[in-house]
Design a protein around this motif. Sequence first.
Motif, mmCIF file in Angstrom:
data_model
loop_
_atom_site.group_PDB
_atom_site.id
_atom_site.type_symbol
_atom_site.label_atom_id
_atom_site.label_comp_id
_atom_site.label_asym_id
_atom_site.label_seq_id
_atom_site.Cartn_x
_atom_site.Cartn_y
_atom_site.Cartn_z
ATOM 1 N N VAL A 1 7.892 2.394 3.566
ATOM 2 C CA VAL A 1 8.420 1.898 4.844
ATOM 3 C C VAL A 1 8.647 3.047 5.824
ATOM 4 O O VAL A 1 8.247 2.977 7.003
ATOM 5 C CB VAL A 1 9.742 1.137 4.619
ATOM 6 N N LEU A 2 9.260 4.128 5.350
ATOM 7 C CA LEU A 2 9.668 5.206 6.255
ATOM 8 C C LEU A 2 8.483 5.949 6.862
ATOM 9 O O LEU A 2 8.564 6.410 8.005
ATOM 10 C CB LEU A 2 10.582 6.181 5.519
ATOM 11 N N TRP A 3 7.385 6.073 6.124
ATOM 12 C CA TRP A 3 6.219 6.726 6.718
ATOM 13 C C TRP A 3 5.699 5.928 7.913
ATOM 14 O O TRP A 3 5.276 6.495 8.932
ATOM 15 C CB TRP A 3 5.106 6.904 5.691
ATOM 16 N N GLY B 1 5.726 -0.829 12.346
ATOM 17 C CA GLY B 1 4.903 0.143 11.629
ATOM 18 C C GLY B 1 5.335 0.296 10.188
ATOM 19 O O GLY B 1 4.497 0.416 9.281
ATOM 20 N N GLY B 2 6.651 0.280 9.932
ATOM 21 C CA GLY B 2 7.147 0.356 8.560
ATOM 22 C C GLY B 2 6.720 -0.838 7.725
ATOM 23 O O GLY B 2 6.343 -0.690 6.551
ATOM 24 N N LEU B 3 6.753 -2.039 8.297
ATOM 25 C CA LEU B 3 6.302 -3.229 7.568
ATOM 26 C C LEU B 3 4.794 -3.180 7.313
ATOM 27 O O LEU B 3 4.318 -3.632 6.264
ATOM 28 C CB LEU B 3 6.659 -4.487 8.365
ATOM 29 N N VAL B 4 4.051 -2.624 8.262
ATOM 30 C CA VAL B 4 2.602 -2.508 8.086
ATOM 31 C C VAL B 4 2.273 -1.589 6.911
ATOM 32 O O VAL B 4 1.465 -1.935 6.047
ATOM 33 C CB VAL B 4 1.942 -1.988 9.387
ATOM 34 N N THR B 5 2.888 -0.405 6.873
ATOM 35 C CA THR B 5 2.577 0.510 5.775
ATOM 36 C C THR B 5 3.034 -0.059 4.434
ATOM 37 O O THR B 5 2.339 0.083 3.424
ATOM 38 C CB THR B 5 3.220 1.887 6.013
ATOM 39 N N LEU B 6 4.178 -0.732 4.403
ATOM 40 C CA LEU B 6 4.646 -1.319 3.153
ATOM 41 C C LEU B 6 3.670 -2.367 2.637
ATOM 42 O O LEU B 6 3.268 -2.328 1.464
ATOM 43 C CB LEU B 6 6.028 -1.935 3.350
ATOM 44 N N THR B 7 3.284 -3.308 3.475
ATOM 45 C CA THR B 7 2.391 -4.380 3.015
ATOM 46 C C THR B 7 0.976 -3.866 2.755
ATOM 47 O O THR B 7 0.333 -4.286 1.783
ATOM 48 C CB THR B 7 2.349 -5.516 4.044
ATOM 49 N N LEU B 8 0.513 -2.948 3.588
ATOM 50 C CA LEU B 8 -0.841 -2.430 3.400
ATOM 51 C C LEU B 8 -0.931 -1.603 2.127
ATOM 52 O O LEU B 8 -1.908 -1.704 1.365
ATOM 53 C CB LEU B 8 -1.242 -1.600 4.619
ATOM 54 N N PHE B 9 0.073 -0.768 1.856
ATOM 55 C CA PHE B 9 0.079 0.016 0.628
ATOM 56 C C PHE B 9 0.210 -0.889 -0.605
ATOM 57 O O PHE B 9 -0.420 -0.634 -1.633
ATOM 58 C CB PHE B 9 1.230 1.025 0.641
ATOM 59 N N THR B 10 1.041 -1.923 -0.496
ATOM 60 C CA THR B 10 1.200 -2.835 -1.628
ATOM 61 C C THR B 10 -0.098 -3.586 -1.899
ATOM 62 O O THR B 10 -0.485 -3.789 -3.064
ATOM 63 C CB THR B 10 2.344 -3.826 -1.370
ATOM 64 N N PHE B 11 -0.786 -4.003 -0.845
ATOM 65 C CA PHE B 11 -2.107 -4.636 -1.007
ATOM 66 C C PHE B 11 -3.085 -3.668 -1.657
ATOM 67 O O PHE B 11 -3.813 -4.031 -2.600
ATOM 68 C CB PHE B 11 -2.624 -5.089 0.353
ATOM 69 N N THR C 1 -0.575 -11.298 4.412
ATOM 70 C CA THR C 1 0.599 -10.858 5.172
ATOM 71 C C THR C 1 0.299 -9.564 5.925
ATOM 72 O O THR C 1 0.649 -9.417 7.104
ATOM 73 C CB THR C 1 1.795 -10.651 4.226
ATOM 74 N N ALA C 2 -0.347 -8.634 5.230
ATOM 75 C CA ALA C 2 -0.702 -7.358 5.861
ATOM 76 C C ALA C 2 -1.653 -7.573 7.036
ATOM 77 O O ALA C 2 -1.532 -6.882 8.061
ATOM 78 C CB ALA C 2 -1.333 -6.421 4.835
ATOM 79 N N ALA C 3 -2.564 -8.519 6.910
ATOM 80 C CA ALA C 3 -3.532 -8.769 7.987
ATOM 81 C C ALA C 3 -2.828 -9.177 9.273
ATOM 82 O O ALA C 3 -3.179 -8.719 10.370
ATOM 83 C CB ALA C 3 -4.525 -9.847 7.556
#
Length: 333
Positions: free
Chosen positions: A128-130, A164-174, A202-204
């Motif tokens: 998230v923080l990145w 941006g934090g939600l994007v990196t979290l969901t994209l990394f988890t995907f 969700t990431a999309a």
Amino acid sequence: MQLHDVWFVLIAFLWVGYFFLEGFDFGIGVLTKLLARDRRERRVLINTIGPVWDGNEVWLLSAAGGTFAAFPDWYATLFSGFYLPVLLILVCLILRGVAFEYRVKRPEERWQRNWEHAIFWTSLLPAVLWGVIFGNIVHGVQIDAHKEYVGSLLDLFHPYALLGGLVTLTLFTFHGAVFASLKTVGDIRERARRAATVVGLTAAVLVTGFLGWTQADKGDSTSLVVLLLALIALVAALGANRLGREGWAFVFSGVTIVAAVSMLFLTLFPNVMPSTLHESWSLTVSNASSSPYTLKILTWGAGFAAPLVMLYQGWTYWVFRKRIGTQHLADAH
């Protein structure tokens, strides 16, 4: 192209490589709680990244070290202004490494469960923080005429950065779920594919919103092309995952991360940290860089060392390329 431009590209490349590689092992860390049903399955997930997680962090050290050497003003403003978020990330990375190594040192269930909790949280928080940090770098922060950040901690958590934090979290988890399906066998492989579909959709939505916002605010025709590449790759990754083509799904999820991060750097250039107080106070590749002589020496060093590191890391992934499952685990204590 001058040397400071070259080094901006090199640092962007290092961050892209870091998010591509560390992204899926952050994702695996998050999935240890969301995907694994018992301790043996958590061991399987952790073992998929066991030989490579520490090598992935070399990219972070290289990116930070390169920034310090090539753009000292950028490094000073970034790591002082974002001191608490960066410190929290570093603490998480330290605890995460300790958790990987110490989890199996004692047989007690409570001991192992606590370290597994640590792996989950120290993977989720940096993911998230990145995104929050890079959201601020691209959006701009309060930098004064002395190249110093004069905002507060709360100023870093605005809607664009939080998205941006939600994007990196969901994209990394995907990315991690796709990697898990690529590296495992049996029931956990099928569940990883199903999890990748849910998280990927969700990431999309989030990626489309975040990159669309970035394009509308700072983009041009080149960044638009890269944005479309990221979205097409994400759709292709979801399609390949749906068809059970895990290798292609991982390639396309990786392309999504590469394109998304590249777009951020494209919209940032020639700035390295824009100022929201006054445009002339922004840090740029020219006013934040080291001397030409320093950049020349750094270029020779990087040209020699970087290929060796990449070859070694590529060899590591090749050696540990096989799938694993619960049947491949040795008995626990």
